[in-house]
Write a protein that holds these residues in place. Sequence first.
Motif, PDB file in Angstrom:
ATOM      1  N   THR A   1      43.963 -96.941  94.161  1.00 51.53           N
ATOM      2  CA  THR A   1      43.479 -97.357  92.796  1.00 51.53           C
ATOM      3  C   THR A   1      43.223 -98.652  92.693  1.00 51.53           C
ATOM      4  O   THR A   1      42.113 -99.021  92.163  1.00 51.53           O
ATOM      5  CB  THR A   1      44.519 -96.856  91.891  1.00 51.53           C
ATOM      6  OG1 THR A   1      44.776 -95.595  91.942  1.00 51.53           O
ATOM      7  CG2 THR A   1      43.815 -97.141  90.264  1.00 51.53           C
ATOM      8  N   ALA A   2      43.743 -99.650  93.448  1.00 51.08           N
ATOM      9  CA  ALA A   2      43.645-101.072  93.162  1.00 51.08           C
ATOM     10  C   ALA A   2      42.673-101.508  94.465  1.00 51.08           C
ATOM     11  O   ALA A   2      42.661-102.735  94.744  1.00 51.08           O
ATOM     12  CB  ALA A   2      45.035-101.965  93.348  1.00 51.08           C
ATOM     13  N   ASP A   3      41.804-100.616  94.992  1.00 44.18           N
ATOM     14  CA  ASP A   3      40.828-101.045  95.900  1.00 44.18           C
ATOM     15  C   ASP A   3      41.492-101.240  97.181  1.00 44.18           C
ATOM     16  O   ASP A   3      41.086-102.405  98.012  1.00 44.18           O
ATOM     17  CB  ASP A   3      40.020-101.938  95.368  1.00 44.18           C
ATOM     18  CG  ASP A   3      39.106-101.510  94.413  1.00 44.18           C
ATOM     19  OD1 ASP A   3      38.958-100.349  94.020  1.00 44.18           O
ATOM     20  OD2 ASP A   3      38.840-102.439  93.570  1.00 44.18           O
ATOM     21  N   GLY A   4      42.836-100.853  97.589  1.00 49.31           N
ATOM     22  CA  GLY A   4      43.145-101.045  98.987  1.00 49.31           C
ATOM     23  C   GLY A   4      44.238-102.288  99.098  1.00 49.31           C
ATOM     24  O   GLY A   4      44.927-102.424 100.051  1.00 49.31           O
ATOM     25  N   GLU A   5      44.533-103.011  98.179  1.00 50.16           N
ATOM     26  CA  GLU A   5      45.552-103.931  98.043  1.00 50.16           C
ATOM     27  C   GLU A   5      46.316-104.246  96.696  1.00 50.16           C
ATOM     28  O   GLU A   5      45.375-104.332  95.740  1.00 50.16           O
ATOM     29  CB  GLU A   5      44.851-105.480  98.527  1.00 50.16           C
ATOM     30  CG  GLU A   5      45.916-106.506  98.893  1.00 50.16           C
ATOM     31  CD  GLU A   5      45.469-107.707  99.461  1.00 50.16           C
ATOM     32  OE1 GLU A   5      45.978-108.793  99.105  1.00 50.16           O
ATOM     33  OE2 GLU A   5      44.593-107.779 100.019  1.00 50.16           O
ATOM     34  N   LEU A   6      47.242-104.611  96.598  1.00 53.14           N
ATOM     35  CA  LEU A   6      47.981-104.628  95.254  1.00 53.14           C
ATOM     36  C   LEU A   6      48.990-105.696  95.435  1.00 53.14           C
ATOM     37  O   LEU A   6      50.036-105.577  96.048  1.00 53.14           O
ATOM     38  CB  LEU A   6      48.560-103.384  94.580  1.00 53.14           C
ATOM     39  CG  LEU A   6      49.321-103.390  93.265  1.00 53.14           C
ATOM     40  CD1 LEU A   6      48.423-103.695  92.379  1.00 53.14           C
ATOM     41  CD2 LEU A   6      49.912-102.124  92.960  1.00 53.14           C
ATOM     42  N   ALA A   7      48.954-106.923  94.766  1.00 56.70           N
ATOM     43  CA  ALA A   7      49.834-107.863  94.727  1.00 56.70           C
ATOM     44  C   ALA A   7      50.268-108.346  96.217  1.00 56.70           C
ATOM     45  O   ALA A   7      51.514-108.519  96.524  1.00 56.70           O
ATOM     46  CB  ALA A   7      51.072-107.787  93.759  1.00 56.70           C
ATOM     47  N   GLY A   8      49.161-108.331  97.184  1.00 52.72           N
ATOM     48  CA  GLY A   8      49.516-108.669  98.447  1.00 52.72           C
ATOM     49  C   GLY A   8      50.192-107.579  99.419  1.00 52.72           C
ATOM     50  O   GLY A   8      50.057-107.839 100.501  1.00 52.72           O
ATOM     51  N   TYR A   9      50.116-106.404  98.745  1.00 48.12           N
ATOM     52  CA  TYR A   9      50.455-105.132  99.646  1.00 48.12           C
ATOM     53  C   TYR A   9      49.369-104.453 100.147  1.00 48.12           C
ATOM     54  O   TYR A   9      48.642-103.931  99.100  1.00 48.12           O
ATOM     55  CB  TYR A   9      51.435-104.278  98.892  1.00 48.12           C
ATOM     56  CG  TYR A   9      53.094-104.956  98.950  1.00 48.12           C
ATOM     57  CD1 TYR A   9      53.898-104.271  99.820  1.00 48.12           C
ATOM     58  CD2 TYR A   9      53.396-106.072  98.167  1.00 48.12           C
ATOM     59  CE1 TYR A   9      55.171-104.902  99.651  1.00 48.12           C
ATOM     60  CE2 TYR A   9      54.744-106.295  98.026  1.00 48.12           C
ATOM     61  CZ  TYR A   9      55.702-105.996  98.940  1.00 48.12           C
ATOM     62  OH  TYR A   9      56.859-106.447  98.850  1.00 48.12           O
ATOM     63  N   THR A  10      49.230-104.233 101.397  1.00 46.04           N
ATOM     64  CA  THR A  10      48.230-103.160 101.778  1.00 46.04           C
ATOM     65  C   THR A  10      48.907-102.076 102.035  1.00 46.04           C
ATOM     66  O   THR A  10      50.323-101.675 101.885  1.00 46.04           O
ATOM     67  CB  THR A  10      47.737-103.637 103.154  1.00 46.04           C
ATOM     68  OG1 THR A  10      48.640-103.570 103.986  1.00 46.04           O
ATOM     69  CG2 THR A  10      46.855-104.866 102.904  1.00 46.04           C
ATOM     70  N   ALA A  11      48.233-100.746 102.386  1.00 46.38           N
ATOM     71  CA  ALA A  11      48.989 -99.405 102.202  1.00 46.38           C
ATOM     72  C   ALA A  11      50.059 -99.558 103.533  1.00 46.38           C
ATOM     73  O   ALA A  11      51.167 -99.009 103.321  1.00 46.38           O
ATOM     74  CB  ALA A  11      47.915 -98.480 102.877  1.00 46.38           C
ATOM     75  N   LEU A  12      49.777-100.292 104.872  1.00 43.62           N
ATOM     76  CA  LEU A  12      50.712-100.508 105.747  1.00 43.62           C
ATOM     77  C   LEU A  12      51.936-101.150 105.294  1.00 43.62           C
ATOM     78  O   LEU A  12      53.021-100.956 105.722  1.00 43.62           O
ATOM     79  CB  LEU A  12      49.786-100.918 107.068  1.00 43.62           C
ATOM     80  CG  LEU A  12      50.914-101.003 108.446  1.00 43.62           C
ATOM     81  CD1 LEU A  12      51.284 -99.657 108.756  1.00 43.62           C
ATOM     82  CD2 LEU A  12      50.133-101.631 109.415  1.00 43.62           C
ATOM     83  N   GLN A  13      51.693-102.317 104.632  1.00 46.05           N
ATOM     84  CA  GLN A  13      52.752-103.106 104.090  1.00 46.05           C
ATOM     85  C   GLN A  13      53.554-102.299 103.282  1.00 46.05           C
ATOM     86  O   GLN A  13      54.729-102.371 103.280  1.00 46.05           O
ATOM     87  CB  GLN A  13      52.454-104.546 103.501  1.00 46.05           C
ATOM     88  CG  GLN A  13      51.697-105.162 104.449  1.00 46.05           C
ATOM     89  CD  GLN A  13      50.849-106.416 103.997  1.00 46.05           C
ATOM     90  OE1 GLN A  13      50.247-106.126 102.854  1.00 46.05           O
ATOM     91  NE2 GLN A  13      50.661-107.436 104.786  1.00 46.05           N
ATOM     92  N   ALA A  14      52.993-101.372 102.296  1.00 46.99           N
ATOM     93  CA  ALA A  14      53.759-100.666 101.385  1.00 46.99           C
ATOM     94  C   ALA A  14      54.488 -99.791 102.101  1.00 46.99           C
ATOM     95  O   ALA A  14      55.682 -99.422 101.770  1.00 46.99           O
ATOM     96  CB  ALA A  14      52.741-100.029 100.521  1.00 46.99           C
ATOM     97  N   ALA A  15      53.964 -99.062 103.197  1.00 45.89           N
ATOM     98  CA  ALA A  15      54.894 -98.012 104.008  1.00 45.89           C
ATOM     99  C   ALA A  15      55.992 -98.863 104.542  1.00 45.89           C
ATOM    100  O   ALA A  15      57.215 -97.897 104.589  1.00 45.89           O
ATOM    101  CB  ALA A  15      53.885 -97.462 105.121  1.00 45.89           C
TER     102      ALA A  15
END
Length: 270
Positions: free
Chosen positions: A52-66
């Motif tokens: 929803t945040a276009d692939g990055e949120l507060a420095g977190y990408t999907a891989l970093q979030a995982a």
Amino acid sequence: MATVARVSVHWRVAVAAFRQYSTYRLATAAGVFTNSVFGLIRASILFAAIATADGELAGYTALQAATYVWLGQALLAPIEAFGTREVSQRVHHGDIAVDLLRPVPFLTLFYAQKLGRSSFLLLGRGLPPLLIGALITGLALPEDPLSYPLGLLSLLLAITLAFLADMLVNLAAFWLVETRGLSVVYMAVMNLLSGFLIPIVWFPDWLLAIARATPFPSMIQTPIDTLSGRIPVAEAAGLVAVQAGWIAVLALAAWAVLRAGVRSLEVQGG
């Protein structure tokens, strides 16, 4: 000689705790399954937020979030984020009198048990979900090799800090008839402010300021950030120093509360 003997006793206590928990094979398997399922649920929620945040949120990408999710699931059991009640029950049942008569200091005795227990929980219930997460979603690995030893140190400090905070809650049993309500409040606040539910950098500014003024982020957010390499080693080293500072504060507080509790017990004729 006395120091060597005391270290030997603590080592044996830790090994005994490790062996004790290694016998709960079915519970360990169930814990791995539960951690893995909840990890997938948490990862999907964070992925949706980042998308929803276009692939990055507060420095977190999907891989970093995982990576954040799976490291959090791996640390959940060894840190014992939901708290324990053993010491409070021993106070209520009077068994603490036996503990206090032992030639080993009360706090270090239970800390040795904690280290032995956490060592098994990390290997038996922490690493399997992490490996499952690596296979399903992938993990972001640190680029700086120093992140690995620093991360392990941060993990040890996080376990120590969680032990001391949990001990303070348990020692309240010297004055409270029932500590279950206090434990529930502690668990709720700890899980929120530690960064287990969501990264603390996703908090609104006022809540982020509150979280950083407490030791809770040092229990989960700091070891996750350090082990994942999401932050530079220099910044991680500063956070590890913060962990050490909080350990000093809580260790002194736990010692003072224990001393006051024992004095209260003696005054009451216990």
